[in-house]
Design a protein around this motif. Structure first.
Motif, PDB file in Angstrom:
ATOM      1  N   PRO A 175       0.817  -1.212   0.000  1.00 31.02           N
ATOM      2  CA  PRO A 175       0.000   0.000   0.000  1.00 31.02           C
ATOM      3  C   PRO A 175       0.853   1.265   0.000  1.00 31.02           C
ATOM      4  CG  PRO A 175      -0.894  -1.601   1.535  1.00 31.02           C
ATOM      5  CD  PRO A 175       0.435  -2.145   1.077  1.00 31.02           C
ATOM      6  N   ALA A 176       0.332   2.293  -0.638  1.00 27.71           N
ATOM      7  CA  ALA A 176       1.061   3.556  -0.758  1.00 27.71           C
ATOM      8  C   ALA A 176       0.830   4.466   0.444  1.00 27.71           C
ATOM      9  CB  ALA A 176       0.655   4.282  -2.033  1.00 27.71           C
ATOM     10  N   LYS A 177      -0.182   4.158   1.244  1.00 26.00           N
ATOM     11  CA  LYS A 177      -0.517   5.004   2.391  1.00 26.00           C
ATOM     12  C   LYS A 177      -0.709   4.157   3.643  1.00 26.00           C
ATOM     13  CE  LYS A 177      -2.945   8.592  -0.276  1.00 26.00           C
ATOM     14  NZ  LYS A 177      -4.206   9.344  -0.423  1.00 26.00           N
ATOM     15  N   ALA A 178      -0.562   4.819   4.785  1.00 25.40           N
ATOM     16  CA  ALA A 178      -0.814   4.165   6.063  1.00 25.40           C
ATOM     17  C   ALA A 178      -1.394   5.182   7.041  1.00 25.40           C
ATOM     18  CB  ALA A 178       0.468   3.569   6.627  1.00 25.40           C
ATOM     19  N   VAL A 179      -2.080   4.677   8.047  1.00 22.88           N
ATOM     20  CA  VAL A 179      -2.493   5.488   9.194  1.00 22.88           C
ATOM     21  C   VAL A 179      -1.454   5.253  10.278  1.00 22.88           C
ATOM     22  CG1 VAL A 179      -4.366   6.077  10.775  1.00 22.88           C
ATOM     23  CG2 VAL A 179      -4.875   4.886   8.632  1.00 22.88           C
ATOM     24  N   THR A 180      -0.904   6.315  10.821  1.00 22.71           N
ATOM     25  CA  THR A 180       0.131   6.127  11.845  1.00 22.71           C
ATOM     26  C   THR A 180      -0.069   7.048  13.040  1.00 22.71           C
ATOM     27  OG1 THR A 180       2.527   6.010  12.235  1.00 22.71           O
ATOM     28  CG2 THR A 180       1.752   7.799  10.823  1.00 22.71           C
ATOM     29  N   MET A 181       0.264   6.536  14.188  1.00 19.29           N
ATOM     30  CA  MET A 181       0.358   7.375  15.374  1.00 19.29           C
ATOM     31  C   MET A 181       1.438   8.425  15.112  1.00 19.29           C
ATOM     32  SD  MET A 181       1.137   6.013  19.269  1.00 19.29           S
ATOM     33  CE  MET A 181       0.074   4.581  19.119  1.00 19.29           C
ATOM     34  N   GLY A 182       1.215   9.651  15.538  1.00 14.81           N
ATOM     35  CA  GLY A 182       2.171  10.723  15.285  1.00 14.81           C
ATOM     36  C   GLY A 182       3.316  10.750  16.286  1.00 14.81           C
ATOM     37  N   ILE A 183       4.317  11.526  15.941  1.00  7.95           N
ATOM     38  CA  ILE A 183       5.483  11.669  16.820  1.00  7.95           C
ATOM     39  C   ILE A 183       5.074  12.188  18.192  1.00  7.95           C
ATOM     40  CG2 ILE A 183       7.587  13.017  17.194  1.00  7.95           C
ATOM     41  CD1 ILE A 183       8.115  10.814  15.308  1.00  7.95           C
ATOM     42  N   GLY A 184       4.168  13.141  18.217  1.00  6.07           N
ATOM     43  CA  GLY A 184       3.725  13.696  19.496  1.00  6.07           C
ATOM     44  C   GLY A 184       3.094  12.648  20.387  1.00  6.07           C
ATOM     45  N   SER A 185       2.267  11.796  19.779  1.00 13.43           N
ATOM     46  CA  SER A 185       1.624  10.721  20.541  1.00 13.43           C
ATOM     47  C   SER A 185       2.653   9.735  21.065  1.00 13.43           C
ATOM     48  CB  SER A 185       0.603   9.992  19.661  1.00 13.43           C
ATOM     49  OG  SER A 185      -0.405  10.877  19.215  1.00 13.43           O
ATOM     50  N   ILE A 186       3.619   9.382  20.231  1.00 13.57           N
ATOM     51  CA  ILE A 186       4.678   8.453  20.652  1.00 13.57           C
ATOM     52  C   ILE A 186       5.445   9.018  21.843  1.00 13.57           C
ATOM     53  CG2 ILE A 186       6.891   7.446  19.952  1.00 13.57           C
ATOM     54  CD1 ILE A 186       5.681   7.176  17.118  1.00 13.57           C
ATOM     55  N   LEU A 187       5.771  10.299  21.763  1.00 15.68           N
ATOM     56  CA  LEU A 187       6.582  10.917  22.819  1.00 15.68           C
ATOM     57  C   LEU A 187       5.811  11.114  24.120  1.00 15.68           C
ATOM     58  CD1 LEU A 187       8.576  13.574  20.742  1.00 15.68           C
ATOM     59  CD2 LEU A 187       9.405  11.389  21.661  1.00 15.68           C
ATOM     60  N   LYS A 188       4.486  10.940  24.090  1.00 16.22           N
ATOM     61  CA  LYS A 188       3.692  11.048  25.313  1.00 16.22           C
ATOM     62  C   LYS A 188       3.754   9.779  26.155  1.00 16.22           C
ATOM     63  CE  LYS A 188       0.342  14.422  23.562  1.00 16.22           C
ATOM     64  NZ  LYS A 188      -1.049  14.625  23.096  1.00 16.22           N
ATOM     65  N   ALA A 189       4.247   8.698  25.588  1.00 21.80           N
ATOM     66  CA  ALA A 189       4.361   7.452  26.350  1.00 21.80           C
ATOM     67  C   ALA A 189       5.289   7.653  27.544  1.00 21.80           C
ATOM     68  CB  ALA A 189       4.896   6.335  25.457  1.00 21.80           C
ATOM     69  N   ASP A 190       4.950   7.018  28.660  1.00 18.95           N
ATOM     70  CA  ASP A 190       5.780   7.163  29.865  1.00 18.95           C
ATOM     71  C   ASP A 190       7.188   6.617  29.617  1.00 18.95           C
ATOM     72  OD1 ASP A 190       5.977   7.620  32.897  1.00 18.95           O
ATOM     73  OD2 ASP A 190       6.584   5.519  32.678  1.00 18.95           O
ATOM     74  N   THR A 191       7.265   5.451  28.989  1.00 21.24           N
ATOM     75  CA  THR A 191       8.541   4.823  28.652  1.00 21.24           C
ATOM     76  C   THR A 191       8.515   4.423  27.189  1.00 21.24           C
ATOM     77  OG1 THR A 191       8.825   3.949  30.895  1.00 21.24           O
ATOM     78  CG2 THR A 191      10.103   2.891  29.139  1.00 21.24           C
ATOM     79  N   ILE A 192       9.624   4.633  26.504  1.00 25.33           N
ATOM     80  CA  ILE A 192       9.754   4.207  25.111  1.00 25.33           C
ATOM     81  C   ILE A 192      10.814   3.112  25.045  1.00 25.33           C
ATOM     82  CG2 ILE A 192      10.505   4.886  22.796  1.00 25.33           C
ATOM     83  CD1 ILE A 192       9.240   7.620  23.336  1.00 25.33           C
ATOM     84  N   LEU A 193      10.454   2.012  24.389  1.00 25.04           N
ATOM     85  CA  LEU A 193      11.357   0.875  24.228  1.00 25.04           C
ATOM     86  C   LEU A 193      11.699   0.744  22.744  1.00 25.04           C
ATOM     87  CD1 LEU A 193      12.800  -1.635  25.361  1.00 25.04           C
ATOM     88  CD2 LEU A 193      10.643  -2.888  25.089  1.00 25.04           C
ATOM     89  N   LEU A 194      12.900   1.161  22.387  1.00 26.34           N
ATOM     90  CA  LEU A 194      13.358   1.095  21.000  1.00 26.34           C
ATOM     91  C   LEU A 194      14.209  -0.156  20.826  1.00 26.34           C
ATOM     92  CD1 LEU A 194      13.675   2.498  18.184  1.00 26.34           C
ATOM     93  CD2 LEU A 194      15.751   3.562  19.113  1.00 26.34           C
ATOM     94  N   VAL A 195      13.803  -1.014  19.894  1.00 23.42           N
ATOM     95  CA  VAL A 195      14.497  -2.275  19.660  1.00 23.42           C
ATOM     96  C   VAL A 195      15.011  -2.290  18.223  1.00 23.42           C
ATOM     97  CG1 VAL A 195      14.291  -4.784  19.595  1.00 23.42           C
ATOM     98  CG2 VAL A 195      13.049  -3.476  21.334  1.00 23.42           C
ATOM     99  N   VAL A 196      16.298  -2.544  18.052  1.00 22.06           N
ATOM    100  CA  VAL A 196      16.892  -2.551  16.709  1.00 22.06           C
ATOM    101  C   VAL A 196      17.825  -3.748  16.580  1.00 22.06           C
ATOM    102  CG1 VAL A 196      17.946  -1.153  14.901  1.00 22.06           C
ATOM    103  CG2 VAL A 196      16.926  -0.016  16.886  1.00 22.06           C
ATOM    104  N   LYS A 197      17.718  -4.435  15.462  1.00 22.61           N
ATOM    105  CA  LYS A 197      18.514  -5.630  15.208  1.00 22.61           C
ATOM    106  C   LYS A 197      19.147  -5.552  13.826  1.00 22.61           C
ATOM    107  CE  LYS A 197      15.110  -8.400  17.783  1.00 22.61           C
ATOM    108  NZ  LYS A 197      14.089  -9.467  17.645  1.00 22.61           N
ATOM    109  N   GLY A 198      20.378  -6.057  13.697  1.00 20.46           N
ATOM    110  CA  GLY A 198      21.001  -6.232  12.398  1.00 20.46           C
ATOM    111  C   GLY A 198      22.037  -5.199  12.028  1.00 20.46           C
ATOM    112  N   ALA A 199      23.071  -5.652  11.325  1.00 21.60           N
ATOM    113  CA  ALA A 199      24.167  -4.770  10.921  1.00 21.60           C
ATOM    114  C   ALA A 199      23.710  -3.685   9.963  1.00 21.60           C
ATOM    115  CB  ALA A 199      25.275  -5.609  10.268  1.00 21.60           C
ATOM    116  N   ASP A 200      22.663  -3.975   9.191  1.00 18.39           N
ATOM    117  CA  ASP A 200      22.173  -2.986   8.222  1.00 18.39           C
ATOM    118  C   ASP A 200      21.532  -1.780   8.889  1.00 18.39           C
ATOM    119  OD1 ASP A 200      20.178  -4.863   9.043  1.00 18.39           O
ATOM    120  OD2 ASP A 200      18.865  -4.132   7.447  1.00 18.39           O
ATOM    121  N   LYS A 201      21.278  -1.869  10.193  1.00 20.20           N
ATOM    122  CA  LYS A 201      20.681  -0.744  10.922  1.00 20.20           C
ATOM    123  C   LYS A 201      21.728   0.047  11.715  1.00 20.20           C
ATOM    124  CE  LYS A 201      16.263  -1.606   9.982  1.00 20.20           C
ATOM    125  NZ  LYS A 201      15.285  -2.087  10.976  1.00 20.20           N
ATOM    126  N   ALA A 202      22.982  -0.363  11.684  1.00 21.00           N
ATOM    127  CA  ALA A 202      23.993   0.254  12.541  1.00 21.00           C
ATOM    128  C   ALA A 202      24.153   1.745  12.283  1.00 21.00           C
ATOM    129  CB  ALA A 202      25.343  -0.461  12.374  1.00 21.00           C
TER     130      ALA A 202
END
Length: 242
Positions: A175-202
């Motif tokens: 699909p060319a479009k998506a509905v997404t929670m905004g940055i402001g909403s994400i930053l309102k979370a009490d705790t943020i857990l960022l998980v990243v795997k793989g050398a291609d993400k370094a």
């Protein structure tokens, strides 16, 4: 920002699942922000196993997902509603009336975004799970000159569609479009857990966590949040001084 590196994806997934289990043990009615894609699958597997062992329950919890494709019905095998059922909800005791995802099939998408923002306002997120896109996107908040705070419709960049094409017959089917929670909403979370795997993400990990804060790398805005936990496998964290 608390950055942890793990020698194996197995250890990383177990640690992440343990963070969810610990929160739910302290607060069974916690609100969880969940994510999709290849990154969380191992975490959800560990959560299911902990549930089977009686160590994790979603019975009283509320869950919100970050995003959903526009135009894919929930029963489509590449919709995020389908993904969540397959990888988590069908195997745990979460109540269906406490599971929330954006409706990518809504006739009025602007009204759907407003509905989702209202739900988020009523049930603030205690911990928000995030993956990290190759271009720095979190949720489907793509790099841009400016970013939206609330839930919104986004045109997916070609790089993002190509990255997700492995799940579809071809990139044209993504699909060319998506509905997404905004940055402001994400930053309102009490705790943020960022998980990243793989050398291609370094490289994008280093840019997001140590580079300038800019909307051209949406994940860099996480540097402004007071309580971020970053879980990296050894390959994803190889460019950081850990």
């Amino acid at each position: 920002m608390n950055i942890l590196s793990f020698n194996s994806k197995e250890e990383l997934d177990q640690h992440a699942a343990g963070l969810f289990a610990g929160l739910l043990a302290r607060n069974p009615q916690a609100t969880l922000g969940l994510a999709t894609g290849s990154t969380p699958t191992g975490i959800y597997e560990k959560m299911i196993k902990m549930h089977q062992q009686g160590k994790l329950s979603l019975k009283e919890a509320t869950t919100f997902n970050l995003d959903e494709y526009v135009g894919l019905p929930p029963e489509h095998d590449q919709s995020y509603a389908y993904y969540m059922n397959k990888h988590l909800f069908d195997h745990v005791d979460a109540r269906r009336d406490s599971i929330y995802l954006p409706n990518g099939m809504a006739l009025d998408l602007d009204a759907e975004c407003a509905r989702y923002d209202q739900l988020l306002a009523e049930k603030p997120i205690d911990i928000q799970l995030l993956g990290l896109g190759h271009n720095g996107h979190i949720g489907f908040n793509e790099p841009d000159d400016s970013l939206r705070g609330g839930t919104h419709i986004v045109e997916l960049q070609e790089e993002t569609r190509e990255a997700n094409a492995r799940f579809f017959a071809s990139v044209e089917d993504v699909p060319a479009k998506a509905v997404t929670m905004g940055i402001g909403s994400i930053l309102k979370a009490d705790t943020i857990l960022l998980v990243v795997k793989g050398a291609d993400k370094a490289e994008i990990v280093k840019e997001a966590l140590t580079g300038p804060i800019t909307t051209q790398c949406p994940a860099s805005l996480l540097q402004t949040h007071a309580k971020v936990i970053v879980l990296l496998d050894h390959e994803a964290g190889r460019l950081l001084d850990l």
